[in-house]
Scaffold this active site. Structure first.
Site, short mmCIF file in Angstrom:
data_model
loop_
_atom_site.label_atom_id
_atom_site.label_comp_id
_atom_site.label_asym_id
_atom_site.label_seq_id
_atom_site.Cartn_x
_atom_site.Cartn_y
_atom_site.Cartn_z
N ASP A 84 0.86 -1.18 0.00
CA ASP A 84 0.00 0.00 0.00
C ASP A 84 0.90 1.24 0.00
O ASP A 84 2.08 1.18 0.38
CB ASP A 84 -0.88 -0.04 1.25
CG ASP A 84 -1.70 1.21 1.44
OD1 ASP A 84 -2.42 1.61 0.49
OD2 ASP A 84 -1.62 1.82 2.52
N ASP B 231 -0.41 5.21 0.60
CA ASP B 231 -0.78 6.23 1.59
C ASP B 231 -0.91 5.62 2.98
O ASP B 231 -1.68 4.69 3.20
CB ASP B 231 -2.10 6.89 1.20
CG ASP B 231 -2.00 7.70 -0.08
OD1 ASP B 231 -0.88 7.82 -0.61
OD2 ASP B 231 -3.03 8.21 -0.56
N ASP C 203 -1.89 -0.59 5.85
CA ASP C 203 -2.28 -0.03 7.15
C ASP C 203 -3.78 0.11 7.35
O ASP C 203 -4.23 0.39 8.47
CB ASP C 203 -1.65 1.35 7.33
CG ASP C 203 -2.35 2.41 6.47
OD1 ASP C 203 -2.47 2.20 5.24
OD2 ASP C 203 -2.79 3.43 7.02
#
Length: 279
Positions: free
Chosen positions: A14, A16, A223
């Site tokens: 991922d 961001d 996240d």
């Protein structure tokens, strides 16, 4: 692609809140690990809610021009030449060009269905492509140029939900009736066809296996709630401590949870799984 490790490694990450800082999008703490992975010829594959238009300059900045990418939460896959099937993907007129695969429905269909659902349910939400550049900047912290690229959607619609939780569930149910899915990201909810990050990761692992003649070992890092399918699709996983407040429910047999957030947590997770191997 020269294989220096057996079996070959693939890193799916991922962006961001993971490789990129949630607030300022910086990635300097991850630079040493990106260099180590490049030296070991381990592909680092972005898996993100960002658009293809956002990813093209970002891949250059991160030094990832030769690796594939997964955009818009799994709706779009970008294939560089080395990952293309000669008959199925490659353009004879541009054999070195980047090719795209769409795993979701297009945004025109999504916009039409969202308009119908908004009217039927009487719900309040704002779609990112309909927001002004100034509004996108306010919600994301992007500069004007990147905010414009963020609106260039191909297979998903991010939206800000301004209504109740009960109406959100009714909204989700109506989307399901149209074979559409609602996924929560760090800032936006995302509406798309029946695709997700995990399915796109599985597709790329199968493509790598077909082209190279052997299955890789894969590591996933993320996240947010929209990263759960990504993490569950890889052999080992890193759940990076989020800067957001959204709960992330995941049960992976080979999961490491970081103490640090953002790119610091990304480097921590890489050290946990590959630190001794790539010393």
């Amino acid at each position: 692609m020269q294989e220096t490790i057996s079996p070959p490694r693939l890193v799916f990450t991922d962006l961001d809140g993971s490789l990129l800082d949630h607030y300022d999008y910086g990635w300097e703490p991850a630079r040493p690990w990106l260099n180590r992975l490049a030296a070991a010829d381990v592909p680092v594959i972005p898996v993100t809610s960002k658009t293809r238009a956002e990813l093209l300059p970002l891949r250059q900045e991160l030094g990832l021009e030769q690796t594939p990418f997964i955009a818009e939460n799994g709706a779009i896959i970008g294939l560089p030449a080395a990952w293309q099937h000669a008959r199925l993907d490659r353009d004879p007129a541009n054999v070195d060009g980047l090719r795209g695969k769409a795993l979701s429905v297009d945004t025109d269909f999504l916009k039409r269905r969202l308009a119908v659902i908004r009217e039927r349910l009487g719900v309040d939400f704002r779609c990112l492509p309909d927001m002004s550049i100034e509004e996108v900047i306010e919600e994301t912290g992007l500069d004007a140029a990147r905010a414009g690229l963020a609106r260039a959607r191909e297979g998903s619609i991010p939206l800000l939900w301004n209504d109740s939780g009960a109406k959100l569930e009714a909204f989700r149910e109506m989307l399901t009736n149209d074979d559409l899915v609602l996924t929560q990201g760090g800032r936006f909810w995302h509406v798309m066809g029946n695709a997700d990050k995990g399915r796109a990761v599985t597709w790329l692992v199968a493509r790598f296996t077909a082209l190279r003649g052997g299955a890789p070992w894969s590591l996933g890092l993320g996240d947010g709630p929209n990263d759960v399918t990504l993490l569950n699709a890889t052999d080992a996983a890193v759940l990076i401590r989020g800067a957001h407040s959204h709960p992330v429910e995941i049960h992976h047999p080979c999961l490491y949870r970081t103490q640090e957030a953002g790119p610091q947590g990304w480097a921590e997770g890489m050290e946990h799984w590959l630190g001794q191997e790539l010393a």
